[in-house]
Motif scaffolding. Structure first.
Motif, PDB file in Angstrom:
ATOM      1  N   ALA A   1      -3.616  14.167  15.749  1.00 40.59           N
ATOM      2  CA  ALA A   1      -2.086  14.425  15.842  1.00 40.59           C
ATOM      3  C   ALA A   1      -1.873  12.952  15.831  1.00 40.59           C
ATOM      4  O   ALA A   1      -0.687  13.239  15.754  1.00 40.59           O
ATOM      5  CB  ALA A   1      -2.243  14.838  17.474  1.00 40.59           C
ATOM      6  N   LYS A   2      -2.588  12.647  14.320  1.00 43.91           N
ATOM      7  CA  LYS A   2      -1.982  11.379  13.997  1.00 43.91           C
ATOM      8  C   LYS A   2      -0.805  11.100  12.975  1.00 43.91           C
ATOM      9  O   LYS A   2      -1.306  12.252  11.619  1.00 43.91           O
ATOM     10  CB  LYS A   2      -2.624  10.110  14.294  1.00 43.91           C
ATOM     11  CG  LYS A   2      -3.454   9.913  14.867  1.00 43.91           C
ATOM     12  CD  LYS A   2      -1.986   9.067  16.229  1.00 43.91           C
ATOM     13  CE  LYS A   2      -2.345   8.705  17.862  1.00 43.91           C
ATOM     14  NZ  LYS A   2      -3.650   9.344  18.499  1.00 43.91           N
ATOM     15  N   ARG A   3      -0.668  10.908  12.153  1.00 41.48           N
ATOM     16  CA  ARG A   3       0.391  11.405  11.297  1.00 41.48           C
ATOM     17  C   ARG A   3      -1.161   9.861   9.863  1.00 41.48           C
ATOM     18  O   ARG A   3      -0.429   8.265  10.315  1.00 41.48           O
ATOM     19  CB  ARG A   3       1.675  10.430  10.677  1.00 41.48           C
ATOM     20  CG  ARG A   3       2.336  12.035  10.854  1.00 41.48           C
ATOM     21  CD  ARG A   3       3.979  10.937  10.807  1.00 41.48           C
ATOM     22  NE  ARG A   3       4.559  10.274  11.108  1.00 41.48           N
ATOM     23  CZ  ARG A   3       4.219   9.655  11.876  1.00 41.48           C
ATOM     24  NH1 ARG A   3       4.717  10.875  13.046  1.00 41.48           N
ATOM     25  NH2 ARG A   3       5.320   8.857  12.450  1.00 41.48           N
ATOM     26  N   CYS A   4      -1.905  10.044   9.042  1.00 39.39           N
ATOM     27  CA  CYS A   4      -2.649   9.382   8.295  1.00 39.39           C
ATOM     28  C   CYS A   4      -1.775   8.671   6.833  1.00 39.39           C
ATOM     29  O   CYS A   4      -1.761   9.464   6.469  1.00 39.39           O
ATOM     30  CB  CYS A   4      -4.124   9.975   8.491  1.00 39.39           C
ATOM     31  SG  CYS A   4      -4.514   9.821  10.515  1.00 39.39           S
ATOM     32  N   LEU A   5      -2.378   7.564   6.301  1.00 47.21           N
ATOM     33  CA  LEU A   5      -2.541   7.869   4.791  1.00 47.21           C
ATOM     34  C   LEU A   5      -3.712   7.353   4.796  1.00 47.21           C
ATOM     35  O   LEU A   5      -4.342   5.861   4.778  1.00 47.21           O
ATOM     36  CB  LEU A   5      -0.979   6.871   4.399  1.00 47.21           C
ATOM     37  CG  LEU A   5      -1.688   5.638   3.270  1.00 47.21           C
ATOM     38  CD1 LEU A   5      -0.511   7.307   2.189  1.00 47.21           C
ATOM     39  CD2 LEU A   5      -0.490   4.813   3.005  1.00 47.21           C
TER      40      LEU A   5
ATOM     41  N   SER B   1      -9.645  12.727   3.055  1.00 48.96           N
ATOM     42  CA  SER B   1      -8.210  13.135   3.193  1.00 48.96           C
ATOM     43  C   SER B   1      -8.185  14.214   3.985  1.00 48.96           C
ATOM     44  O   SER B   1      -7.813  14.909   4.961  1.00 48.96           O
ATOM     45  CB  SER B   1      -6.982  13.315   1.813  1.00 48.96           C
ATOM     46  OG  SER B   1      -7.263  12.024   1.709  1.00 48.96           O
ATOM     47  N   CYS B   2      -9.912  15.191   3.055  1.00 48.28           N
ATOM     48  CA  CYS B   2      -9.731  16.725   3.832  1.00 48.28           C
ATOM     49  C   CYS B   2     -10.107  16.740   5.607  1.00 48.28           C
ATOM     50  O   CYS B   2     -10.235  17.460   6.368  1.00 48.28           O
ATOM     51  CB  CYS B   2     -10.533  17.201   2.542  1.00 48.28           C
ATOM     52  SG  CYS B   2      -9.348  18.194   1.495  1.00 48.28           S
TER      53      CYS B   2
ATOM     54  N   PHE C   1     -11.353  16.528  12.134  1.00 45.85           N
ATOM     55  CA  PHE C   1     -10.906  15.276  12.727  1.00 45.85           C
ATOM     56  C   PHE C   1      -9.157  15.486  13.607  1.00 45.85           C
ATOM     57  O   PHE C   1      -8.759  15.083  14.333  1.00 45.85           O
ATOM     58  CB  PHE C   1     -10.928  14.082  12.381  1.00 45.85           C
ATOM     59  CG  PHE C   1     -12.401  13.183  12.017  1.00 45.85           C
ATOM     60  CD1 PHE C   1     -12.969  12.544  12.785  1.00 45.85           C
ATOM     61  CD2 PHE C   1     -12.921  13.369  11.188  1.00 45.85           C
ATOM     62  CE1 PHE C   1     -14.157  12.209  13.315  1.00 45.85           C
ATOM     63  CE2 PHE C   1     -14.252  13.028  10.932  1.00 45.85           C
ATOM     64  CZ  PHE C   1     -15.132  12.780  11.545  1.00 45.85           C
ATOM     65  N   ARG C   2      -8.372  16.905  13.372  1.00 44.40           N
ATOM     66  CA  ARG C   2      -7.508  16.845  13.133  1.00 44.40           C
ATOM     67  C   ARG C   2      -5.879  15.965  13.744  1.00 44.40           C
ATOM     68  O   ARG C   2      -5.267  16.362  14.626  1.00 44.40           O
ATOM     69  CB  ARG C   2      -7.722  17.254  15.175  1.00 44.40           C
ATOM     70  CG  ARG C   2      -8.823  18.574  15.420  1.00 44.40           C
ATOM     71  CD  ARG C   2      -7.739  20.089  15.035  1.00 44.40           C
ATOM     72  NE  ARG C   2      -8.842  20.757  15.024  1.00 44.40           N
ATOM     73  CZ  ARG C   2      -8.907  22.257  14.464  1.00 44.40           C
ATOM     74  NH1 ARG C   2      -7.939  22.579  13.815  1.00 44.40           N
ATOM     75  NH2 ARG C   2      -9.997  23.147  13.976  1.00 44.40           N
ATOM     76  N   ALA C   3      -5.652  15.660  12.028  1.00 46.91           N
ATOM     77  CA  ALA C   3      -4.600  14.827  12.074  1.00 46.91           C
ATOM     78  C   ALA C   3      -3.844  15.819  11.835  1.00 46.91           C
ATOM     79  O   ALA C   3      -3.517  16.615  11.442  1.00 46.91           O
ATOM     80  CB  ALA C   3      -5.065  14.061  10.790  1.00 46.91           C
TER      81      ALA C   3
ATOM     82  N   PRO D   1      -3.601  23.225   7.060  1.00 43.71           N
ATOM     83  CA  PRO D   1      -3.732  21.943   8.048  1.00 43.71           C
ATOM     84  C   PRO D   1      -2.511  21.163   6.681  1.00 43.71           C
ATOM     85  O   PRO D   1      -2.075  21.561   5.731  1.00 43.71           O
ATOM     86  CB  PRO D   1      -5.092  21.247   7.364  1.00 43.71           C
ATOM     87  CG  PRO D   1      -5.335  21.963   5.829  1.00 43.71           C
ATOM     88  CD  PRO D   1      -4.806  23.695   6.275  1.00 43.71           C
ATOM     89  N   CYS D   2      -1.809  20.144   6.807  1.00 46.81           N
ATOM     90  CA  CYS D   2      -0.242  18.878   6.744  1.00 46.81           C
ATOM     91  C   CYS D   2      -1.363  17.972   5.448  1.00 46.81           C
ATOM     92  O   CYS D   2      -1.549  17.116   6.033  1.00 46.81           O
ATOM     93  CB  CYS D   2       0.471  18.735   7.344  1.00 46.81           C
ATOM     94  SG  CYS D   2       2.109  18.657   7.189  1.00 46.81           S
ATOM     95  N   VAL D   3      -1.784  18.783   4.454  1.00 39.55           N
ATOM     96  CA  VAL D   3      -2.610  17.460   3.755  1.00 39.55           C
ATOM     97  C   VAL D   3      -1.725  17.912   1.893  1.00 39.55           C
ATOM     98  O   VAL D   3      -1.607  18.767   1.678  1.00 39.55           O
ATOM     99  CB  VAL D   3      -4.252  18.065   3.486  1.00 39.55           C
ATOM    100  CG1 VAL D   3      -4.277  16.725   2.480  1.00 39.55           C
ATOM    101  CG2 VAL D   3      -4.509  17.903   4.540  1.00 39.55           C
TER     102      VAL D   3
END
Length: 265
Positions: free
Chosen positions: A45-49, A59-60, A66-68, A141-143
């Motif tokens: 549940a984190k915003r990741c860069l 990234s994927c 890992f459910r980012a 997913p938000c990628v």
């Protein structure tokens, strides 16, 4: 051999593998698994860069495995971003959609089904340089992937506040390209782009890795820049990051390259 920007095409990285494991896109990256062990639910549940995302494997996995909450992958090489978009389309096409009484199921449809019937979500077919990065699909997913030099970019699509920033096997190339001043600028931008209490993850490339990078069969065009460098990863990075408000949270040498996690005060 590395490209002019330092990228390796089809790169997996020595630290991403345990002995005997295959460097396949569906095998969880050992670095991410290690990090989740060190700090449980560090990505959930984190915003990741993902800086220097290469062909999008990490990234994927951050999103699917890992459910980012969201993942932005950035790489200077547009060809690698195109590959990342294709991988995102493939993995998105294998997901069983959520129903009213169930959640998404990752890797539900076999790859053979995608090859036979085609993608459910087509690759974007273009590289995003715009303030609005591409995403497949727009919901979960938000990628998103963007091709840019993040150190000098002012793109608002990649300058939001993140909970986690990853720099896996990339700082050496940033350092060789932008010199000591650029390294400090990179660390400063990472710190300012992190939310309070956020994590900055470094896969340390030792000085001997720099020396190997400028060999004739790798990236000899960096030789002149290499001679100008004063900061060294083993002795300088932690102090430079502390100056930016990032302190060591945990570290591990379980993989071939040391993994260090810094946390923003």
């Amino acid at each position: 051999m590395a490209t002019e920007t330092g990228n390796y095409r089809d790169y997996q990285g020595p630290a991403s593998r345990f002995p005997g494991s295959a460097p396949s896109t569906h095998v969880r990256d050992a670095r991410l698994t290690l990090l989740e062990t060190l700090i449980p639910e560090i990505f959930t549940a984190k915003r990741c860069l993902d800086i220097g995302c290469n062909a999008g494997r990490v990234s994927c996995q951050l999103a699917f495995d890992f459910r980012a909450a969201s993942v932005t992958g950035v790489d200077i090489d547009p060809q690698l971003i195109t590959q990342a978009e294709s991988l995102l389309a493939l993995r998105s096409s294998r997901v069983r959609p959520a129903a009213h009484d169930s959640q998404h199921v990752v890797d539900y449809f076999p790859i053979s089904a995608v090859l036979k019937h085609g993608y459910r979500f087509e690759p974007q077919g273009k590289v995003s340089h715009s303030p609005e990065p591409s995403s497949i699909p727009r919901q979960w997913p938000c990628v998103s992937f963007v091709s840019e030099d993040w150190v000098v970019s002012t793109n608002p699509a990649t300058t939001e506040s993140y909970h986690v920033i990853l720099a896996l096997s990339v700082i050496k190339w940033i350092h060789l390209e932008h010199l000591d001043e650029g390294l400090v600028r990179f660390f400063r931008k990472c710190a300012s782009s992190l939310a309070s209490g956020g994590y900055f993850i470094v896969e340390l490339q030792p000085w001997e890795s720099y020396e190997k990078a400028i060999r004739p069969n790798t990236a000899p065009h960096f030789q002149a820049n290499f001679q100008k460098l004063k900061y060294r990863p083993e002795t300088s990075f932690t102090e430079l990051l502390q100056e930016q408000g990032l302190d060591i949270c945990t570290t591990s040498e379980a993989l071939p390259r040391r993994i260090i996690v810094y946390r923003k005060r």
